[in-house]
Design a protein around this motif. Structure first.
Motif, short mmCIF file in Angstrom:
data_model
loop_
_atom_site.label_atom_id
_atom_site.label_comp_id
_atom_site.label_asym_id
_atom_site.label_seq_id
_atom_site.Cartn_x
_atom_site.Cartn_y
_atom_site.Cartn_z
N SER A 264 0.81 -1.23 0.00
CA SER A 264 0.00 0.00 0.00
C SER A 264 0.84 1.28 0.00
CB SER A 264 -0.93 0.01 1.22
OG SER A 264 -0.18 0.02 2.42
N ALA A 265 2.16 1.15 0.14
CA ALA A 265 3.01 2.34 0.24
C ALA A 265 3.13 3.06 -1.10
CB ALA A 265 4.39 1.94 0.75
N HIS A 266 3.08 4.40 -1.03
CA HIS A 266 3.37 5.22 -2.21
C HIS A 266 4.86 5.55 -2.30
CE1 HIS A 266 -1.01 6.23 -1.66
NE2 HIS A 266 -0.96 5.87 -2.92
N LEU A 267 5.53 5.57 -1.14
CA LEU A 267 6.95 5.89 -1.09
C LEU A 267 7.55 5.22 0.15
CD1 LEU A 267 9.34 7.64 -2.27
CD2 LEU A 267 8.65 9.41 -0.62
N VAL A 268 8.80 4.80 0.03
CA VAL A 268 9.49 4.13 1.14
C VAL A 268 10.77 4.90 1.45
CG1 VAL A 268 10.50 1.96 1.95
CG2 VAL A 268 8.60 1.91 0.30
N ILE A 269 11.07 5.05 2.74
CA ILE A 269 12.37 5.55 3.19
C ILE A 269 13.05 4.37 3.87
CG2 ILE A 269 13.62 7.17 4.66
CD1 ILE A 269 11.30 9.10 4.42
N CYS A 270 14.26 4.02 3.44
CA CYS A 270 14.86 2.79 3.95
C CYS A 270 16.36 2.76 3.70
CB CYS A 270 14.21 1.59 3.27
SG CYS A 270 14.29 1.65 1.47
N ARG A 271 16.99 1.73 4.23
CA ARG A 271 18.37 1.40 3.93
C ARG A 271 18.42 0.76 2.53
NH1 ARG A 271 21.46 4.51 7.11
NH2 ARG A 271 21.59 3.81 9.29
N SER A 272 19.59 0.28 2.14
CA SER A 272 19.70 -0.28 0.78
C SER A 272 20.48 -1.59 0.78
CB SER A 272 20.35 0.73 -0.17
OG SER A 272 21.55 1.27 0.37
N GLY A 273 20.16 -2.46 1.75
CA GLY A 273 20.69 -3.82 1.71
C GLY A 273 20.11 -4.56 0.52
N ALA A 274 20.73 -5.68 0.19
CA ALA A 274 20.32 -6.42 -1.00
C ALA A 274 18.85 -6.82 -0.97
CB ALA A 274 21.20 -7.66 -1.16
N ARG A 285 8.13 -0.32 -6.00
CA ARG A 285 7.86 0.78 -5.10
C ARG A 285 9.04 1.76 -5.10
NH1 ARG A 285 3.87 -1.28 -5.88
NH2 ARG A 285 2.20 -1.91 -4.47
N PRO A 286 8.75 3.06 -5.30
CA PRO A 286 9.82 4.06 -5.29
C PRO A 286 10.34 4.28 -3.87
CG PRO A 286 7.69 5.14 -5.47
CD PRO A 286 7.43 3.65 -5.53
N ALA A 287 11.59 4.71 -3.75
CA ALA A 287 12.17 4.82 -2.41
C ALA A 287 13.23 5.91 -2.35
CB ALA A 287 12.79 3.49 -2.00
N ILE A 288 13.33 6.48 -1.17
CA ILE A 288 14.48 7.32 -0.79
C ILE A 288 15.40 6.41 -0.01
CG2 ILE A 288 15.25 9.26 0.61
CD1 ILE A 288 12.53 10.59 0.01
N LEU A 289 16.59 6.18 -0.54
CA LEU A 289 17.53 5.22 0.03
C LEU A 289 18.64 5.93 0.80
CD1 LEU A 289 17.81 3.04 -3.18
CD2 LEU A 289 16.51 2.47 -1.14
N VAL A 290 18.83 5.51 2.05
CA VAL A 290 19.90 6.06 2.89
C VAL A 290 20.82 4.89 3.23
CG1 VAL A 290 20.45 7.32 5.00
CG2 VAL A 290 18.26 7.74 3.85
N PRO A 291 21.89 4.69 2.46
CA PRO A 291 22.75 3.52 2.67
C PRO A 291 23.35 3.50 4.07
CG PRO A 291 23.24 4.58 0.57
CD PRO A 291 22.32 5.50 1.30
N ASN A 303 24.48 -0.63 -4.10
CA ASN A 303 23.11 -1.10 -4.36
C ASN A 303 22.18 0.07 -4.64
OD1 ASN A 303 24.13 -3.63 -3.67
ND2 ASN A 303 23.08 -3.73 -1.70
N ALA A 304 22.27 1.10 -3.79
CA ALA A 304 21.38 2.26 -3.91
C ALA A 304 21.63 3.00 -5.21
CB ALA A 304 21.58 3.19 -2.71
N GLN A 305 22.89 3.17 -5.57
CA GLN A 305 23.21 3.89 -6.80
C GLN A 305 22.69 3.16 -8.02
OE1 GLN A 305 27.46 4.29 -6.33
NE2 GLN A 305 27.31 6.29 -5.33
N ALA A 306 22.78 1.83 -8.01
CA ALA A 306 22.26 1.05 -9.15
C ALA A 306 20.75 1.22 -9.26
CB ALA A 306 22.63 -0.42 -8.98
N PHE A 307 20.06 1.16 -8.14
CA PHE A 307 18.59 1.31 -8.13
C PHE A 307 18.19 2.71 -8.59
CE2 PHE A 307 14.55 2.10 -5.79
CZ PHE A 307 13.80 1.03 -6.26
N ALA A 308 18.91 3.73 -8.10
CA ALA A 308 18.60 5.10 -8.48
C ALA A 308 18.93 5.36 -9.95
CB ALA A 308 19.39 6.07 -7.59
N LYS A 309 20.01 4.76 -10.43
CA LYS A 309 20.38 4.91 -11.85
C LYS A 309 19.29 4.35 -12.74
CE LYS A 309 24.05 3.69 -15.14
NZ LYS A 309 25.32 2.94 -15.32
N GLY A 313 14.48 5.41 -7.57
CA GLY A 313 14.53 6.12 -6.31
C GLY A 313 15.63 7.16 -6.27
N TRP A 314 15.91 7.61 -5.04
CA TRP A 314 16.85 8.70 -4.81
C TRP A 314 17.78 8.31 -3.67
CZ3 TRP A 314 11.67 8.76 -5.40
CH2 TRP A 314 11.15 9.39 -6.54
#
Length: 390
Positions: A264-274, A285-291, A303-309, A313-314
């Motif tokens: 149900s999430a429109h946006l996630v804030i999370c870490r960026s483990g595998a 689901r789009p996400a703001i990633l804080v490694p 991981n985060a950079q690959a997903f954002a590329k 996400g961001w």
């Protein structure tokens, strides 16, 4: 009994869910195909849980991490790994598996090393965008290195031709999310924000997210519905921090229904483990990633950079993250439905929804090419056609 049912595939995994979840997903896929998956884990390993415990033989051997610590700690770790190697060697001689699949981490090291020395077919699975230390050590002994990202750092040039992109297998509950459309937010409806720290936790979110939310325009705050995982003993402090923000908030130290909340999430804030990045891409689901800044080899940043590329996400590094910067990003993203929807579509496109099947194809000797299936070069027998030595 079918021919496949008599064939064992050994899965070597242990430690965190990041290693165990893909092994569990592969085990389920192999069972569907009639194979007999066998788990070899360390003595602290919890196994695959009640869903597969009656269907998967499980053995526990000695193992220990060898990074860090003083010289005596390293000696004890090496002794433990040596004992585990001998235990694994005896097990493999008795089990006579068709292949051994290692999922990284020190718990897999003795089994994969023993398999290589017995000339068994070895497949490594790497969950991150940076090859883990154990897999770096073992890559030269593997027939195939299955990867979860299109580009993986740390793989030697001599081993690059072994790499095959399969994606990172996920649990059935998460895989099911990928078959459901992203719930597009309308211009005036609720916006659901999920904040979670994963297995490493993210106490930094306890302070940062409420302060950032308080800086958002009031009309946007009144639309927000936040589910936040609060690690540590800060539950009441975080509850107090949200008071007066006019935001609907649900705080828990652990969400038993995380797949439903992700759905149900429109946006996630999370870490960026595998596992986190894989679940985001599988669910779309789009996400703001804080490694996590202290992850080994900084693999969470990769991981985060690959997903954002890929557009899903961001990335916001913890070292430079402020409430003001997070509030600016939240305001920009949550105020634009097209941005959210575009990132959700990109996240889904980044994923490999059939990763368990792809990995099972490699393990069982079937290789997919442009939708066709053909026998893999290492499909039958032991590696290089050699008989297993005692």
């Amino acid at each position: 009994m079918s021919a496949a049912r008599t064939k064992r595939i050994v899965l070597a995994a242990g430690g965190t869910g990041g290693h165990m979840f893909p092994a569990q997903a592969l085990a389920a896929e192999l069972l569907q195909r009639g194979y007999r998956p066998v788990l070899i884990t360390d003595k602290r390993g919890g196994g695959f849980g009640p869903e597969l415990s009656d269907q998967v033989e499980t053995y526990r051997i000695a193992a220990a991490g060898f990074a860090g610590g003083d010289i005596m700690a390293k000696v004890k770790s090496l002794l433990s790994l040596g004992i585990g190697y001998l235990q694994a060697r005896r097990l493999l001689k008795r089990l006579q598996p068709e292949a051994v699949v290692g999922f990284g981490g020190y718990a897999a090291l003795p089994t994969v090393m023993a398999a290589a020395h017995r000339h068994l077919r070895v497949i490594l699975h790497e969950q991150n965008a940076v090859l883990g230390r154990t897999n770096r050590l073992l890559a030269s002994k593997a027939d195939i290195v299955a990867t979860s990202f299109p580009e993986v750092r740390g793989l030697r040039e001599a081993d690059r031709d072994k790499a095959v992109l399969t994606g990172n297998p996920v649990r059935g509950q998460i895989a099911a999310l990928g078959r459901k459309p992203y719930a597009v937010a309308n211009a005036h409806g609720h916006l659901r924000l999920l904040v979670t720290g994963g297995s490493q936790g993210a106490r930094v979110f306890n302070d940062l997210v409420p302060r950032a939310v308080a800086l958002l325009p009031e009309p946007l705050r009144r639309r927000l519905m936040i589910s936040q995982q609060v690690r540590g003993t800060d539950l009441e402090a975080v509850r107090q921090a949200y008071q007066g923000t006019h935001v609907q908030v649900e705080l828990q130290s652990f969400f038993e229904d995380l797949p439903d909340r992700l759905k149900s999430a429109h946006l996630v804030i999370c870490r960026s483990g595998a596992s986190t990045v894989t679940e985001l891409s599988t669910a779309g689901r789009p996400a703001i990633l804080v490694p996590y800044p202290f992850a080994a080899d900084d693999h969470q940043t990769a991981n985060a950079q690959a997903f954002a590329k890929g557009g899903g996400g961001w990335v916001m590094p913890q070292s430079t993250l402020t409430p003001e910067a997070l509030a600016e990003r939240l305001n920009e993203v949550l105020s634009d439905t097209a941005t959210l929807t575009g990132a959700a579509n990109a996240a889904r496109a980044f994923g490999q929804p059939d990763s368990a099947a792809r990995l099972a194809d490699l393990v069982t000797g079937v290789h997919r090419t442009n939708g066709d299936e053909k026998g893999h070069g290492h499909a039958n027998g032991n590696r290089n056609g050699k008989e297993a030595a005692a």
